[in-house]
Design an enzyme around this catalytic site. Structure first.
Site, mmCIF file in Angstrom:
data_model
loop_
_atom_site.group_PDB
_atom_site.id
_atom_site.type_symbol
_atom_site.label_atom_id
_atom_site.label_comp_id
_atom_site.label_asym_id
_atom_site.label_seq_id
_atom_site.Cartn_x
_atom_site.Cartn_y
_atom_site.Cartn_z
ATOM 1 N N GLN A 136 15.191 58.237 58.083
ATOM 2 C CA GLN A 136 14.424 57.546 58.787
ATOM 3 C C GLN A 136 14.549 56.740 59.718
ATOM 4 O OE1 GLN A 136 13.555 54.157 56.326
ATOM 5 N NE2 GLN A 136 11.432 53.982 56.302
ATOM 6 N N SER A 139 14.720 51.105 61.450
ATOM 7 C CA SER A 139 15.639 49.721 62.587
ATOM 8 C C SER A 139 15.921 49.899 63.640
ATOM 9 C CB SER A 139 16.165 49.275 61.025
ATOM 10 O OG SER A 139 16.177 49.994 59.647
ATOM 11 N N SER A 172 19.905 56.140 57.041
ATOM 12 C CA SER A 172 20.535 57.387 55.936
ATOM 13 C C SER A 172 20.653 58.430 55.963
ATOM 14 C CB SER A 172 19.884 56.614 54.923
ATOM 15 O OG SER A 172 19.965 55.537 54.457
ATOM 16 N N GLU A 255 7.916 53.619 50.743
ATOM 17 C CA GLU A 255 8.956 53.693 50.221
ATOM 18 C C GLU A 255 9.129 52.357 49.513
ATOM 19 O OE1 GLU A 255 10.910 51.976 53.801
ATOM 20 O OE2 GLU A 255 12.922 52.890 53.229
ATOM 21 N N GLU A 380 14.006 38.876 50.829
ATOM 22 C CA GLU A 380 13.171 37.939 51.197
ATOM 23 C C GLU A 380 11.400 37.626 51.992
ATOM 24 O OE1 GLU A 380 15.860 38.797 51.531
ATOM 25 O OE2 GLU A 380 17.315 36.382 51.253
HETATM 26 C C1 LIG Z 1 20.876 51.135 51.880
HETATM 27 C C2 LIG Z 1 20.073 50.914 52.792
HETATM 28 C C3 LIG Z 1 19.837 52.543 53.161
HETATM 29 C C4 LIG Z 1 19.554 52.094 54.662
HETATM 30 N N1 LIG Z 1 18.545 53.307 54.949
HETATM 31 C C5 LIG Z 1 17.752 52.501 56.026
HETATM 32 C C6 LIG Z 1 17.084 54.160 56.811
HETATM 33 O O1 LIG Z 1 17.424 55.630 56.614
HETATM 34 N N2 LIG Z 1 16.521 53.807 57.816
HETATM 35 C C7 LIG Z 1 15.951 52.761 58.619
HETATM 36 O O2 LIG Z 1 15.464 52.731 59.083
HETATM 37 N N3 LIG Z 1 16.242 51.428 57.672
HETATM 38 C C8 LIG Z 1 17.716 52.024 56.379
HETATM 39 N N4 LIG Z 1 17.677 50.812 56.391
HETATM 40 C C9 LIG Z 1 17.890 48.790 56.866
HETATM 41 C C10 LIG Z 1 17.134 48.356 56.360
HETATM 42 O O3 LIG Z 1 15.617 48.647 56.087
HETATM 43 C C11 LIG Z 1 17.292 47.045 57.126
HETATM 44 O O4 LIG Z 1 18.602 46.954 56.531
HETATM 45 C C12 LIG Z 1 15.649 46.233 56.394
HETATM 46 O O5 LIG Z 1 14.893 46.070 56.890
HETATM 47 C C13 LIG Z 1 16.754 44.541 56.860
HETATM 48 O O6 LIG Z 1 16.681 44.079 58.287
HETATM 49 P P1 LIG Z 1 18.119 43.644 58.407
HETATM 50 O O7 LIG Z 1 19.230 44.023 58.402
HETATM 51 O O8 LIG Z 1 18.119 44.020 60.267
HETATM 52 O O9 LIG Z 1 18.302 42.254 58.914
HETATM 53 P P2 LIG Z 1 17.961 41.006 59.199
HETATM 54 O O10 LIG Z 1 15.638 41.469 59.488
HETATM 55 O O11 LIG Z 1 18.560 40.499 60.881
HETATM 56 O O12 LIG Z 1 17.464 39.646 58.214
HETATM 57 C C14 LIG Z 1 18.772 39.318 58.037
HETATM 58 C C15 LIG Z 1 18.263 38.353 57.029
HETATM 59 O O13 LIG Z 1 17.338 37.234 57.341
HETATM 60 C C16 LIG Z 1 16.731 37.500 56.200
HETATM 61 N N5 LIG Z 1 14.903 36.744 56.626
HETATM 62 C C17 LIG Z 1 14.835 38.140 58.104
HETATM 63 N N6 LIG Z 1 13.670 37.436 58.176
HETATM 64 C C18 LIG Z 1 13.024 36.748 57.796
HETATM 65 C C19 LIG Z 1 11.755 36.225 57.510
HETATM 66 N N7 LIG Z 1 10.670 36.106 57.955
HETATM 67 N N8 LIG Z 1 11.447 35.020 56.001
HETATM 68 C C20 LIG Z 1 12.647 35.264 55.512
HETATM 69 N N9 LIG Z 1 13.548 35.693 55.157
HETATM 70 C C21 LIG Z 1 13.943 36.202 56.595
HETATM 71 C C22 LIG Z 1 15.674 38.940 55.512
HETATM 72 O O14 LIG Z 1 15.814 38.502 54.574
HETATM 73 C C23 LIG Z 1 18.189 38.868 55.812
HETATM 74 O O15 LIG Z 1 18.790 38.097 54.308
HETATM 75 C C24 LIG Z 1 18.654 50.699 55.407
HETATM 76 C C25 LIG Z 1 19.777 49.619 55.107
HETATM 77 C C26 LIG Z 1 20.162 49.801 53.881
HETATM 78 C C27 LIG Z 1 20.355 48.567 52.900
#
Ligand SMILES: Cc1cc2nc3c(=O)[nH]c(=O)nc-3n(C[C@H](O)[C@H](O)[C@H](O)COP(=O)(O)OP(=O)(O)OC[C@H]3O[C@@H](n4cnc5c(N)ncnc54)[C@H](O)[C@@H]3O)c2cc1C
Length: 411
Positions: A136, A139, A172, A255, A380
């Site tokens: 996928q 991100s 992933s 998902e 969150e």
């Molecule tokens: C094990 C694992 C597998 C994954 N696999 C994939 C994959 O295969 N493909 C893919 O595309 N992605 C994948 N991801 C990515 C995952 O979808 C993102 O990490 C997730 O959506 C969070 O985005 P970010 O890391 O950019 O954090 P951010 O969006 O930058 O968030 C940082 C912090 O701010 C908080 N925050 C952000 N916006 C808000 C809001 N509006 N209100 C309150 N709090 C907020 C968040 O909750 C978090 O604590 C994976 C992640 C993990 C951990």
């Protein structure tokens, strides 16, 4: 009841019986025995040696993808029957492995909902048979929770093909995938959620560069994916150009539902924890017993809520209520990880490298226990969804909502 008769109207008890009978006939005897005796290392060895053949057999039967229509290799049953089947397969370690989750749980349902006849014909069968693997590519460094902020660009050429450039992250299994579910911005003059197009990217295309990332739990499941002027034919576009956000909603709902807990009621995470607590003597401490029992109650409540949700869901698409289960599941995994680490303190303190040892497993469980509170939308964000869509609280304000993507402030 044989599997030839399974359909949307089959009572769940008969679905379970058909799955058990089919497994008794087809799963190799040594595989079955290793699973039932709890011989984890043997099961892993047998599974590795026979996986490809077994996943073909499973795919041909329809049990790998039971909700898919018959013409695409399923039985057309609802989510409740699929949960019953998944439970039978899980008990014998016979279901598709974690690395097939993006294909089976995300790509399949999205292609069924949005694909044209040629795309369904091309992609679904090899996916069901375990011959092709998917990842996928959603991100990006600047677009995780706020996924619609993605800036990977897809420009249309005169011959109708697309040229895609940008960077994805946390993808992933991208390093072992044949195809990727890709979202890219095709029109930055449109507003944020419009002007996005969804593609089925061939990961072997020229210009796709996959760089694995090592995680703190010592696994290297994630990747950065760089897309350097990758040419994508228009036949690989899924759904209408510019409507990719609607297509992505199908993937995201699937998902969330897929990450919200095991669909059966039975032995699970906390039983293993209790067994380790007894083996290490930690069980004698009433404070430890109390925490394990609280986790046990939370797990049973989650299992039963999940079963109820799947029964109520039937053939309906999963909705915002899946966020409640995902939130509860993430909290449970974290608590189990913490308790596991506390009852195996020597593994943590010594940092032992004994990959089959219980202390090492506890260490990895602890280091992995945050995964579910981030992957597939953070806790969150699930709370925001529950607040806005189920409790009718005011929505997050976006002061730039009316602006074209190109003019939005970013950073
Ligand atoms: C094990 C694992 C597998 C994954 N696999 C994939 C994959 O295969 N493909 C893919 O595309 N992605 C994948 N991801 C990515 C995952 O979808 C993102 O990490 C997730 O959506 C969070 O985005 P970010 O890391 O950019 O954090 P951010 O969006 O930058 O968030 C940082 C912090 O701010 C908080 N925050 C952000 N916006 C808000 C809001 N509006 N209100 C309150 N709090 C907020 C968040 O909750 C978090 O604590 C994976 C992640 C993990 C951990």
């Amino acid at each position: 009841m044989t599997i030839a008769d399974l359909d949307a109207g089959t009572p769940l008890i008969e679905v379970a019986a058909a799955a058990r009978a089919w497994l008794a006939e087809h799963l190799p005897a040594d595989w079955r025995a290793a699973a039932l005796d709890g011989r984890t290392a043997d099961l892993e060895r047998i599974r590795r040696a026979r996986a490809a053949r077994w996943y073909e057999t499973l795919g041909e039967s329809g049990f790998a993808t039971p909700t898919w229509p018959r013409e695409h290799g399923g039985f057309g049953v609802g989510a409740d029957a699929a949960a019953v089947i998944a439970d039978e397969l899980t008990r014998l370690g016979a279901g598709r492995p974690a690395e097939d989750f993006p294909g089976v749980a995300l790509a399949g349902p999205t292609i069924i909902a949005w694909g044209d006849a040629a795309q369904k014909e091309r992609y679904l069968r090899p996916l069901a048979l375990g011959r092709e693997r998917w990842c996928q590519l959603f991100s990006e460094p600047g677009a995780g929770s706020d996924l619609a902020a993605l800036s990977t660009r897809a420009r249309r050429r005169e011959d109708g093909a697309w040229v895609v450039s940008g960077q994805k992250v946390w993808s992933s299994y991208a390093h072992i995938s044949d195809f990727g579910l890709l979202m890219a911005r095709s029109d930055p003059d449109e507003r944020k959620h419009r002007g996005i197009t969804y593609f089925l990217l061939d990961m072997r295309s020229e210009g796709v560069e996959v760089r694995p990332l090592r995680q703190m739990n010592d696994e290297a499941e994630f990747n950065e994916v760089f897309l350097n002027d990758v040419v994508v034919p228009d036949a690989a576009r899924l759904g209408p150009a510019g409507r990719g956000w609607s297509v992505a909603i199908t993937t995201l709902m699937a998902e969330r539902s897929g990450l919200s807990g095991r669909p059966g009621v039975g032995p699970a995470l906390v039983d293993g924890l209790a067994a380790r607590a007894r083996a290490t003597g930690a069980w004698d401490d009433p404070a430890v017993r109390d925490r394990i029992m609280s986790a046990f109650v939370a797990e049973k409540a989650l299992q039963m809520t999940t079963v109820r949700a799947f029964v109520e869901l039937g053939e309906r698409e999963p909705g915002a209520e899946g966020s409640i289960r995902k939130l509860a599941h993430a909290a449970l995994e974290e608590e189990v990880g913490r308790i596991a680490a506390e009852i195996e303190p020597f593994g943590l303190a010594a940092g032992t490298r004994d990959p089959d040892g219980a202390a090492d497993r506890a260490l990895r469980a602890f280091l992995s226990s945050k995964i579910l509170s981030i992957a597939g939308g953070t806790s969150e964000i699930q709370r925001n969804i529950i607040g806005e869509r189920l409790l009718d609280l005011p929505r997050d304000r976006d002061p730039h909502a009316g602006l074209p993507f190109r003019e939005r402030p970013r950073g």
